[in-house]
Design an enzyme around this catalytic site. Structure first.
Site, PDB file in Angstrom:
ATOM      1  N   ASP A 158       0.867  -1.500   0.093  1.00 58.14           N
ATOM      2  CA  ASP A 158      -0.060   0.056  -0.176  1.00 58.14           C
ATOM      3  C   ASP A 158       1.036   1.207  -0.061  1.00 58.14           C
ATOM      4  OD1 ASP A 158      -2.592   1.412  -0.217  1.00 58.14           O
ATOM      5  OD2 ASP A 158      -2.569   1.232   1.874  1.00 58.14           O
ATOM      6  N   GLU A 194       2.818   4.580  -4.255  1.00 60.13           N
ATOM      7  CA  GLU A 194       3.047   5.689  -5.123  1.00 60.13           C
ATOM      8  C   GLU A 194       5.123   5.945  -5.012  1.00 60.13           C
ATOM      9  OE1 GLU A 194      -0.855   5.098  -4.499  1.00 60.13           O
ATOM     10  OE2 GLU A 194       0.213   6.506  -2.584  1.00 60.13           O
ATOM     11  N   ASP A 236      -8.669   4.543  -2.874  1.00 59.92           N
ATOM     12  CA  ASP A 236      -9.768   4.734  -1.410  1.00 59.92           C
ATOM     13  C   ASP A 236     -10.795   5.539  -2.523  1.00 59.92           C
ATOM     14  OD1 ASP A 236      -7.896   3.637  -0.291  1.00 59.92           O
ATOM     15  OD2 ASP A 236      -6.871   6.177   0.447  1.00 59.92           O
TER      16      ASP A 236
END
Length: 802
Positions: A407, A410, A479
Site C-alpha cells: 500500500d 505511489e 480509496d
C-alpha cells in the site's frame, strides 16, 4: 558498416528546425542486429524493431553533443529489444527506412522526424519528435482530426482522453467520484483508434497532453529520466493490445484462489476477530478463500506504528497458529506492508544502520512528516534497501503468509530532492517516482519466486508503471468514495488499465471512503458488478462493514447468490486468466476490443467479461429498468434466458436480485456448482452451458485446465485444453464436437459433463452422442435441454441435437 549520406538541403522552417529531434546532419548509420544506430555530428539515437511490429526509439546524446545518461527501461521486457530478427534498411536521397515484415519507420534526413507505416500506409508520425532541453525530455506526435485516444491509466475523464492534459505523477486521490485527472496508477502511454500505441518509457514526474494545448499534438514531457519511446503498430484494438502486452510483459498466471472471495476491511484488530469473521462466512454459507489484514496486524493504532513489520503480539498472540488454522480451512492469509519506516517504529534504527532508506544530498536518511507520523522511505532501488526490506517478507512467508499487499506505493509522499541509489548511482526521486511501485513489486515477486519456486505469488499493489503486470501485480483503484459517484467510473478505470496489460485492476467493492449510513442498494449493485470483475474483494473503512456476513437479508441473500455464482463460474474465469497469461488479452474487455465500429471506442457503460458475457453495471439508484446498447448479433439474458437482438438499445427489467448480463449467442460457459472454496474445484465434474441460436453458423470455446498452483504451467506447457466446437446443421439443429490435448500431473482421465443447452424454442426430437441415441430432459418453462455425457481424455465426442 558505417555509411555516409550525401549532403542535402534543409528545407524546414526555422521554427521546425529548432524543435526537431536533432539539429545536425546525419553523418552515418549502421544496422546491428535489430537496432539501427544513427549518428549525427552532435547527436546519436537508436531505433530498434521488435517481432511485435514495435519500434523503440532512444536518444543517446543530447543536442549539445554531451552524453545523455539514460536510465534502464522499466517498461519493456529486455529480451524483446535484442530479439533475433532480421530487419532491412533502405536508403533514399530523403529517407532512411527500417523495415520488418509489414511495419516500417521512415526517418526523414532533413528533420530527423519519423513516420510509422503499417502495410504501406501511414499510421502515426512525429510532430516535434524526441528531444532533450536541459532536464526536460519530450516526445511529440501528430494527431489526426478524427482519431480517439485511450491512455494515461487511472483517470476519470471518459474513455476517449482526447483533449485532456494530465500529470504524469502517481498520487493518491482519497474519496474520488466522477472526475479525476490524477490518481494512484498513471501510465505514460496512449492507444489510438487508428490501432497504434505510444509508450513513453520514462518514470519521471511530467505531463501527458493529448491535444489539450495543441489540438493535433500528442505530447509527453518529463523532468529527467529516460529519453525513449515505443511505437506499437497493430491491425485492430485487440491486436494492438496483445502486441503491447507482449512487449511489456505478460502477467504470470495467478494462483486459482485469486478468483475467490476475499474477507477484507480497514481493518481486523485482533487474532480472534479474524477467526470469528472466517467462521461467520462458514456458518452463513458464503464462500471465502482469503482474509486480508490491514495495518492493525503490526500496531493497535492507525498512527505511530507503520514500519514495525512484525506482529503486534498483544492483539495477535499466536499468528502462526492463526495462519495454520485458516490454512486448514483452505483460507489464505494476506498481509499489508508499506514502504514507510516511521522514526517511532521498532525498525527505525535497523533501517538506518543497514542503509535501507532514501537519503538527503549529504547522505543522511531523508525524514519527513506525513499522515502516519515522522518517517523515512525504503529505497527499493538500492541493494541495501532491497535486502533489508526483503528479510521481513521472508520471515512472514515462513510463518505461512500466502499473499502480499503493498500500500501507499505511489509513494504517497516522495520528496523530489530525496536520493535513491540505483545500480550504485545516485538518482533523484523526481526521475524515478512513477517507477517506485513497479520496483517494489519486482522486489517482492522476484524474491518470492526464488524462495517458493513451486508457488505463484499474489502481489496486490496500488501503484506501478508500464509493464508492472509481469511481476504479478494486481492493482486496485484506490480509496474510492463509498457512493454512487464512486461506483460510476469503475468500468472506465479498469478498462483503461487492462488494455495496457494491468488486467487484474479492480475496485474496493462497496466503496472504501466515507458514507454516512449503509446503502443496501449501492452495496448490492457494486458486489453484483464485482462478480464479473478480476478480483472480488469488498473492502472499506469499518464504520460500515464491507463483508456481507454483517448485513441483513435480503442484501445478504442476494450477495450470497452472486458470490456462489462467481465460484460456479470458476472454470470460465480461470480460462480468462489463462488467455491473459498466454496472449495478453484482458479479462474485462472494452467493446472496441471485440467490435470494430468506432462508436464502441469511447463506450464505458458496458464491457465484455471474456468473449461470452456482456456486462452493463447499474450505476444509478432506484432504477426499475436499465437501458444498454447491445452490439450486433443475438444475446440472451444470462439470468432469465430472454432473447435479445443486438445492434440497438434495449431495456433490461431490473429487480433487486438480477443484474444486466447478456450471453452472446453461440457461447459456451463451463461451470462448477456448489464450491465453498476454490480448492474444492473438481475438473472431473463440470456443467457445460451452451447458448444455441440459428443466427450463429459456428462457434467454439477452449477450456484451460491445470492444477491451479504450478508457476510453470504456461512456460512448460503443463496444462490441458478441451476444445468445444458447435456447427449449426439446418434450422434448430446443431452438432457439438469435443476434443482434448495436453496434460498435467493429477489430471482426471475420466470426466462427466452435464450439458445445459439454452436457446431451443421446442424440445428436440433426437439427441445422439457418437451416433447413439441418448436420453435428455426438456424444461419447457426455462426452455433448456439437459443431458449427461461421459468423457475420456483425448477421446473425440460428437453430439448431434435435432
Amino acid at each position: 558498416m558505417l555509411r555516409s549520406t550525401k549532403p542535402f538541403l534543409l528545407l524546414a522552417s526555422l521554427s521546425a528546425f529548432f524543435s526537431s529531434l536533432i539539429h545536425a546532419e546525419i553523418v552515418g548509420y549502421v544496422l546491428k542486429g535489430n537496432t539501427l544506430h544513427v549518428n549525427t555530428d552532435t547527436s546519436d539515437f537508436t531505433v530498434s524493431v521488435t517481432a511485435t511490429n514495435s519500434f523503440v526509439v532512444t536518444l543517446k546524446t543530447d543536442d549539445s553533443g554531451k552524453a545523455y545518461a539514460n536510465l534502464p527501461s522499466m517498461a519493456l521486457v529486455h529480451s524483446t529489444i535484442g530479439e533475433d530478427i532480421n530487419p532491412t534498411v533502405e536508403d533514399t536521397p530523403t529517407t532512411i527506412s527500417l523495415n520488418w515484415q509489414n511495419a516500417t519507420v521512415n526517418i526523414d534526413k532533413a528533420s530527423h522526424r519519423m513516420t510509422y507505416l503499417m502495410n504501406g500506409k501511414q499510421v502515426v508520425k512525429e510532430q516535434k519528435g524526441l528531444s532533450v532541453q536541459g532536464e526536460r525530455i519530450s516526445a511529440s506526435f501528430s494527431l489526426d482530426d478524427s482519431e480517439k485516444i485511450y491512455g494515461g491509466g487511472q483517470r476519470v475523464l471518459g474513455m476517449d482522453r482526447r483533449g485532456q492534459q494530465m500529470p504524469l505523477y502517481n498520487k493518491a486521490h482519497y474519496g474520488y467520484t466522477t472526475s479525476s485527472s490524477q490518481m494512484y496508477f498513471g501510465l505514460s502511454a496512449v492507444m489510438s483508434s487508428k490501432h497504434y500505441a505510444v509508450l513513453f518509457d520514462n518514470t519521471a514526474s511530467g505531463t501527458l497532453d493529448i491535444g489539450a494545448s495543441n489540438t493535433n499534438e500528442l505530447l509527453f514531457q518529463a523532468d529527467g529520466g529516460r529519453a525513449s519511446y515505443v511505437i506499437v503498430l497493430g491491425e485492430s484494438v485487440a491486436d494492438t493490445v496483445q502486441k503491447t502486452v507482449s512487449l511489456t510483459g505478460k502477467q504470470p498466471l495467478p494462483p486459482r484462489w485469486l478468483l475467490g472471495n476475499f474477507a477484507s476491511r480497514f481493518g481486523y484488530k485482533s487474532q480472534q476477530e479474524v477467526i470469528d469473521v472466517v467462521g461467520a462466512f462458514n456458518q452463513q454459507d458464503i464462500p471465502v478463500d482469503a482474509v486480508v489484514l490491514d495495518l492493525y496486524w503490526f500496531g493497535k493504532d492507525v498512527k505511530g506504528h507503520m514500519g514495525n513489520l512484525q506482529w503486534d503480539n498483544a492483539a495477535f498472540p499466536e499468528p502462526e497458529q492463526m495462519i495454520a488454522q485458516l490454512k486448514q480451512q483452505d483460507v489464505k492469509t494476506v498481509l499489508i506492508t508499506e514502504p514507510f519506516i516511521l522514526t517511532s517504529s521498532a525498525q527505525w534504527e535497523s533501517a538506518v544502520l543497514n542503509d535501507a532508506l532514501v537519503k538527503k544530498a549529504d547522505g543522511a536518511p531523508y525524514t519527513f512528516d506525513f499522515y502516519f507520523g515522522n518517517t523515512g522511505l525504503v529505497d527499493v532501488f538500492s541493494e541495501a534497501g532491497q535486502d533489508w526490506f526483503w528479510q521481513f517478507y521472508e520471515k512472514l512467508a515462513a510463518q505461512g503468509v500466502a499473499g502480499w499487499w503493498g500500500d501507499l506505493g505511489e509513494p504517497e509522499v516522495h520528496p523530489d530532492d530525496s536520493i535513491h541509489l540505483w545500480d550504485s548511482k545516485p538518482v533523484r526521486a523526481k526521475a524515478l517516482h512513477n517507477g517506485y511501485g513497479h520496483q517494489w513489486a519486482k522486489l517482492v515477486y522476484s524474491n518470492l519466486r526464488k524462495l517458493q519456486p513451486e508457488t505463484r505469488p499474489f502481489v496486490l499493489m496500488r501503484s506501478g508503471f508500464i509493464g508492472s503486470q509481469r511481476y504479478g501485480m494486481v492493482p486496485w483503484t484506490g480509496d474510492v468514495s463509498r457512493s454512487w459517484g464512486g461506483l460510476a467510473p469503475q468500468v472506465e478505470l479498469a478498462l483503461q488499465m487492462s488494455i495496457f496489460g494491468l488486467a487484474y485492476t479492480h475496485s474496493d467493492l462497496g466503496g472504501f471512503a466515507g458514507g454516512d449510513a449503509f446503502d443496501p442498494e449501492l452495496y448490492t449493485r457494486w458486489l453484483q458488478f464485482g462478480a464479473f470483475t478480476p478480483v472480488f474483494r469488498p473492502h472499506a473503512q469499518d464504520s460500515i462493514a464491507p463483508e456481507p456476513i454483517f448485513h441483513p437479508d435480503p442484501v445478504k441473500s442476494i450477495v450470497r447468490e452472486f458470490i456462489k455464482l462467481r465460484y460456479a463460474m470458476l472454470p470460465y474465469n480461470y480460462g480468462l486468466a489463462f488467455e491473459n497469461a498466454l496472449s495478453g488479452s484482458p479479462l474485462m474487455r472494452p467493446l472496441s476490443y471485440v467490435y470494430s465500429d468506432d462508436k464502441w471506442f469511447n463506450h464505458a457503460d458496458s464491457y465484455m467479461w471474456g468473449d461470452a458475457l456482456l456486462v452493463s453495471p447499474v450505476t444509478q439508484p432506484k432504477q426499475s429498468q436499465w437501458n444498454a446498447l447491445l452490439p450486433e448479433g443475438v444475446w440472451f439474458d444470462f439470468f432469465s434466458g430472454e432473447r435479445f437482438v443486438g445492434d440497438q438499445e434495449v431495456t433490461y427489467p431490473l429487480l433487486d436480485d438480477n443484474f444486466p448480463v447478456w450471453v452472446k449467442a453461440g457461447s459456451f460457459i463451463p461451470m462448477s456448482e456448489g464450491l465453498s472454496r476454490t480448492e474444492d474445484y473438481d475438473p472431473s465434474r463440470l456443467t457445460m452451458h451452451y447458448w444455441f441460436d440459428n443466427s450463429v453458423a459456428s462457434s467454439g470455446y477452449t477450456l484451460y485446465e491445470d492444477n491451479g498452483k504450478s508457476p510453470y504451467s504456461v512456460d512448460k506447457n503443463t496444462f490441458a485444453t478441451i476444445e468445444f466446437k458447435a456447427l449449426r446443421r439446418g434450422n434448430s439443429s446443431v452438432m457439438v464436437s469435443i476434443n482434448s490435448d495436453g496434460s498435467y500431473i493429477g489430471m482426471p482421465q475420466q470426466r462427466e459433463f452435464l450439458w445445459v443447452v439454452h436457446g431451443f424454442e421446442d424440445a428436440p426430437k433426437t439427441l445422439r452422442v457418437n451416433g447413439r441415441n441418448t436420453n435428455f430432459n426438456w424444461n419447457e418453462k426455462k426452455q433448456t435441454l439437459t443431458f449427461t455425457v461421459p468423457y475420456t481424455y483425448q477421446q473425440a465426442v460428437d453430439i448431434t441435437i435435432n
